[in-house]
Structure formats: C-alpha cells, structure tokens
Design a protein around this motif. Structure first.
Motif, PDB file in Angstrom:
ATOM      1  N   LEU A   9      -9.936  -3.451   9.163  1.00  0.00           N
ATOM      2  CA  LEU A   9      -8.558  -3.159   8.802  1.00  0.00           C
ATOM      3  C   LEU A   9      -8.214  -3.734   7.443  1.00  0.00           C
ATOM      4  N   LYS A  10      -8.751  -4.928   7.176  1.00  0.00           N
ATOM      5  CA  LYS A  10      -8.401  -5.574   5.913  1.00  0.00           C
ATOM      6  C   LYS A  10      -9.002  -4.841   4.733  1.00  0.00           C
ATOM      7  N   HIS A  11     -10.250  -4.410   4.889  1.00  0.00           N
ATOM      8  CA  HIS A  11     -10.952  -3.870   3.732  1.00  0.00           C
ATOM      9  C   HIS A  11     -10.862  -2.360   3.640  1.00  0.00           C
ATOM     10  N   GLY A  12     -10.199  -1.765   4.622  1.00  0.00           N
ATOM     11  CA  GLY A  12      -9.933  -0.345   4.487  1.00  0.00           C
ATOM     12  C   GLY A  12     -11.181   0.454   4.236  1.00  0.00           C
ATOM     13  N   PHE A  13     -11.168   1.155   3.117  1.00  0.00           N
ATOM     14  CA  PHE A  13     -12.270   2.060   2.884  1.00  0.00           C
ATOM     15  C   PHE A  13     -13.432   1.400   2.156  1.00  0.00           C
TER      16      PHE A  13
ATOM     17  N   HIS B 181      -3.959  -0.983  -4.972  1.00  0.00           N
ATOM     18  CA  HIS B 181      -4.720  -1.460  -3.814  1.00  0.00           C
ATOM     19  C   HIS B 181      -5.863  -2.358  -4.273  1.00  0.00           C
ATOM     20  N   GLN B 185      -6.657  -6.300  -3.477  1.00  0.00           N
ATOM     21  CA  GLN B 185      -7.911  -6.768  -2.905  1.00  0.00           C
ATOM     22  C   GLN B 185      -8.564  -7.828  -3.767  1.00  0.00           C
ATOM     23  N   TYR B 245      -1.637   5.897   3.968  1.00  0.00           N
ATOM     24  CA  TYR B 245      -2.962   5.265   3.978  1.00  0.00           C
ATOM     25  C   TYR B 245      -2.960   4.010   3.137  1.00  0.00           C
ATOM     26  N   ARG B 250      -3.430   2.562   9.811  1.00  0.00           N
ATOM     27  CA  ARG B 250      -4.719   2.996  10.351  1.00  0.00           C
ATOM     28  C   ARG B 250      -4.532   3.393  11.804  1.00  0.00           C
TER      29      ARG B 250
END
Lengths: 224, 334
Positions: A9-13, B181, B185, B245, B250
């Motif tokens: 969930l944290k790192h998504g794709f 995004h 990160q 998204y 999700r």
C-alpha cells in the motif's frame, strides 16, 4: 502478511524487491510464506498495450470476484454449521480462501484493476448459497464446496491455458500464482469428497445447479 | 486521406530537396551532417519513450533526397553507420530539413495520428479567436505550413479539437500528480490528506481551462453531442481514476465505485460553476469546490457512524432479548 499489505500500500506501483524476514512466523504458515503469496514484487508484467491490459484486467477481476464469492459462501456455511463438528474443517478452508482474497486485493490495488460492480450481489448470493446448503447438513455443505471448487478449478485451468498460449515466459509469476491457487482449490474439492459430499440426496441436481450458477457468475464478472 | 498525406509529404520533400541542393554546393554540408549525427546520438541517449511510436519498418518511405556527393561520400557513410541506430528511433521533432547527404531513410516519418495531434495542438492557440471550430483547426494547420484544407482530415471537426485538448490536459495532470507522488516517496514533500489532495488535483485540472474559459461552454456542449459522449466519458473516467489512484485509493469493493462517482459529481459541478464565475482568479469556484469536498467527506463519515450505530443497536437488542429470556425463565432447562 500485514507487513506485506502495508508495504504494497505504501509503495503503490513501485516494485519492491527484498527478502522476507521469516523469523517470527508461526510454523503453520511457513508454507504460505515461501509461496507466491508473500512475494512483494508485482505479479504482473507492465502492460505493453491496451488489449493486454484489458485481458489481464478481466482475468483478475473475475478471479477476485471468485475468491470474494467463495469467502461469502464459507461465511454462510460457518453461520449455520460453525458450532458443529464440521466447524473447524470449514473454518480451515475459509482461512485459506481469505488468504487468496487478500492476495487478489493487493494485486487489484497495485495494478489499478476495476473490481466487478456485481460484488454486493455476489456477497448476498454467496452467503445464501452457503447457508442454504449447510441447512441440508454437513453433507450438503460439502456438496456445495465440491461443486464450487470444481467450477473454480476448471476456470483457473482455462486461464492457465490461455496464458500459456499467449506467452508463458512473460506471465511466469502470474501463472505460478494461479497454479498455486488452483491446487488449493483442488485440495478443498478433494476434502469435500472425503467428507461424504456425494451422500446428500439430490447430489447431481444440486451440483449441476450450483455449477451453472458459477458459470453465469464468471461470465458476468468478466464483462462487468 | 492517405493520398492527401502523401502529397503533403511530397511538398515537404521537394522543399527539402531545394534546400539540400543549396547546401551541397558548400562545404558546410559536411558540418551539417556531423551536427545531425550528434543530434541523433543525443536523442538516442535521452530517448526512452518512443518505443511505442516506432512505426513498423514496412511503412517506411525512403526519401532519396539527395545522392551522396563523391567528395563527401566516405565521411557521410561513416556518419550514416554511426547514426544508423538513430534511424530506428522516432525523432521527437519531425525533421523538415533535408540536408541529408547519406541518403539514409528519413526519421521524420510520423503516423497520421501524430500529425493530427500536432495540428490540433497548434490549433489551440486560435481557439480564443475562432472558438472551438474547424476554422481554428485550419488556422493551426496553416501555422505548421500545411494547407488550410487539411482541416478536412478531421471528420469530427471541432469535436476532435475539444477531445484532443481534454486528453492533453488529463495527461498533463497525470504527469504533475506522478511527479508529486515521487516527491512524497523521496521524502521531499509532505503527504497531503485526502480532502486536500482532491482539492489540489481538481483545482490544478480546472486551472488548465482558464485560457479557454470564455469559449469553454461551447466546448462543453460539443462534448455532450451524442457521438462524442462515449469518448468524453472515457476521458472523464480516466481523469477521476487517476486522481483517486494518486490520492492513495487501493480499494477493491463498492467504495471503488462510490468514490469515483462522488469525484465525478464534484468535478462536473465545479466546472459548471467555473464557466460562469466572474470573481478575481475564480475564488468563488475554489470556495465551492472546498464545500463540495467537505460535503462528501462528511457524508462518508456519517455513513461510517450510521453503520457503527446500527451494529451497536443490533447488539443491544440481542442483549435485551437474552435478558428477557432469562427473566421469564424460558432459558431454564426443565
């Protein structure tokens, strides 16, 4: 398992590749940890065009719907038979289905696959099916399990065939995952047969009806 | 239509031929070839996304713009071999100068879709003047050096222009959201709360309409034409899906659908408010957007509370029933 979910969930794709710390894992789910279920990198290859994305979307959507439905069926069975002798057996099979569903939830979230809009309907229908067959007794519940698991195994087999025809190298991880799940479902099917599924009155009719329902559900979920 | 394209290319190649004839008469032609070689090498290094735009080799048309001159042939063929890999990649800028000495195939081949995209992008600057019409497309085509009649390439006319613009805005928004995004990160930016993120995303997307806001009602009506509805709906659904998204959704149950439906409603109503907003920098629109997002968030919270209350009530009733059974002695085994 929770760590895997959080990580995804944290790192998504973003692909995350690191080994799993299995020190504190209870022995009972070591098999699960060493299987595809705990891999943290994505199971699907990045789609190369729209048709492939549509095909993979549809496959994953129907698989997710299938596991979701199976989850609800077992919930219905447990609601009726939970406190009897066959409770632990059904609970065991239900737990494995929950793991499958969790894995598909992860994959759908990662790959932006739309879940089927029929989910609430499968929820109710699955629960009713599980509960009503369980009212026929333990044999009824086992017969329902046999019919559903046979449908699902057949469906997974046809998906495996389709992927192998397309490009086995490209989809190795997805193929491995589906094969694992298909083996689990076959195990449930065999368990159901062992526990007197065939001795329920009207076994063939029940089985045919349930399998027809499953086929219709698969057809619809692939499209909507 | 294909004949039209070929004729357009023939015109360009003739023009290129003319300039090439001039170029070969001076030694600067060698320098030109060298420059182009380096240019292609630089493109090779930076080019990674053009894989899907490489047309199949069978469609390549070979332009023999100029026979290699004897004096420069050896050097040019070296250049050709050094930069041959470059011919496999699509030039991001179509090559309109034909100073090609080595006779290698031109990489300025572009598909019809790419040409259409270029014309429509050029046409956008004429929209404030002509509106969302075929005249704008014709004016855009003319700035690219093509005849105004090439606007006839678009059988959907102004609808094509609007859909192209909407698609382009959505792509820009996706890039902005992906960049943010990445920033989050990498730890260079704070993660926004969902409501703030949605507000930011919708505002960014709506601000892209500001240059065309006077003619936007015309564009909206074009998008509502029956033959444009499927595609405009597709653009809208990809927009909403992208925003959710990157907001971190999700989910894999019905909330997938309810969230997107809510955001579609928010976006459409805010767009409508924006086209008739006359406040400075559209302040009223952003206030409206804030209120709508807050409504949706409140509704989601209320739904959760109702569910929790319902469960508590059911438990209370069950407890009361058991107590009643105990009091009346029905539970006793006799």
């Amino acid at each position: 398992m929770q760590r895997a979910t959080d990580c995804v969930l944290k790192h998504g794709f973003v692909r995350v590749l690191y080994s799993i710390n299995t020190r504190n894992v209870p022995a009972a789910i070591n098999r699960v940890n060493s299987s595809m279920l705990c891999r943290k990198y994505t199971v699907l290859p990045p789609p190369r065009d729209k048709e492939e994305k549509a095909m993979l979307d549809s496959m994953l959507r129907v698989d997710h719907a299938g596991e979701y439905g199976a989850n609800c069926i077992y919930a219905g069975q447990m609601a009726v038979l939970g406190r009897t002798q066959s409770g632990p057996l059904i609970q065991n099979m239900w737990d494995q289905e929950k793991i499958h569903l969790q894995k598909f939830n992860e994959i759908l979230g990662e790959n932006r696959v739309r879940p089927t809009v029929m989910l609430p309907l499968w929820n109710i229908a699955g629960f009713l099916l599980g509960a009503s067959t369980a009212l026929l007794g333990k044999e009824g519940a086992m017969a329902c399990t046999v019919a559903v698991e046979e449908s699902i195994s057949e469906h997974y087999n046809s998906q495996i065939r389709a992927l192998m025809e397309e490009d086995p190298d490209r989809y190795t991880e997805l193929l491995q995952l589906i094969k694992e799940f298909r083996d689990d479902e076959m195990e449930h099917h065999d368990t159901g047969l062992e526990h007197d599924a065939e001795s329920v009155p009207g076994y063939m009719i029940l089985k045919t009806l349930i399998q027809a329902g499953c086929k219709a559900a698969i057809y619809i979920s692939q499209r909507i | 239509m294909a004949a039209l394209i070929r004729s357009l290319r023939a015109v360009r190649s003739l023009r290129g031929l003319g300039s090439a004839v001039v170029a070969t008469t001076c030694p600067a032609s060698l320098y030109g070839g060298l420059r182009r070689g380096f240019h292609r090498a630089a493109l090779l290094a930076s080019d990674s996304k053009s894989d899907q735009t490489v047309p199949p080799p069978s469609h390549h048309e070979h332009y023999q713009a100029q026979e290699p001159r004897q004096g420069s042939s050896t050097f040019s063929t070296e250049q050709a071999s050094a930069s041959d890999p470059g011919t496999q990649h699509e030039d991001p800028w179509p090559n309109t100068s034909y100073q090609d000495q080595s006779g290698e195939q031109a990489e300025d081949y572009e598909t019809e879709d790419q040409l259409q995209a270029r014309i429509l992008t050029a046409a956008l600057e004429f929209v404030p003047q002509h509106g969302w019409t075929v005249e704008a497309i014709a004016a855009g085509a003319e700035t690219l050096g093509l005849s105004a009649a090439s606007a006839g390439m678009f059988d959907n006319g102004a609808g094509d222009l609007v859909l192209h613009f909407v698609g382009q805005c959505n792509v820009q928004l996706t890039e902005i959201l992906a960049e943010e995004h990445n920033q989050v990160q990498l730890g260079q930016a704070e993660k926004k709360k969902t409501a703030d993120f949605l507000r930011h995303a919708v505002e960014t997307r709506l601000r892209m309409l500001v240059p065309y806001i006077d003619t936007w009602p015309q564009a909206m009506s074009l998008l509502l034409l029956p033959h444009n509805i499927p595609e405009s709906l597709k653009h809208l659904s990809t927009l909403v899906d992208d925003i959710w998204y990157y907001a971190g959704d999700r989910s894999t149950d019905m909330s997938w659908y309810t969230r997107r439906a809510a955001l579609t409603g928010i976006y459409n109503t805010t767009e409508l408010v924006m086209v008739q907003d006359s406040s400075p920098d559209f302040e009223e629109t952003w206030v409206f957007l804030d209120n709508r997002i807050r409504d949706v968030v409140n509704m989601a919270n209320t739904a959760k509370q109702v569910q929790a209350t319902g469960e508590a009530v059911v438990q209370g009733l069950m407890g009361a029933a058991v107590t009643l059974k105990n009091i009346t002695g029905v539970n006793q085994r006799r």
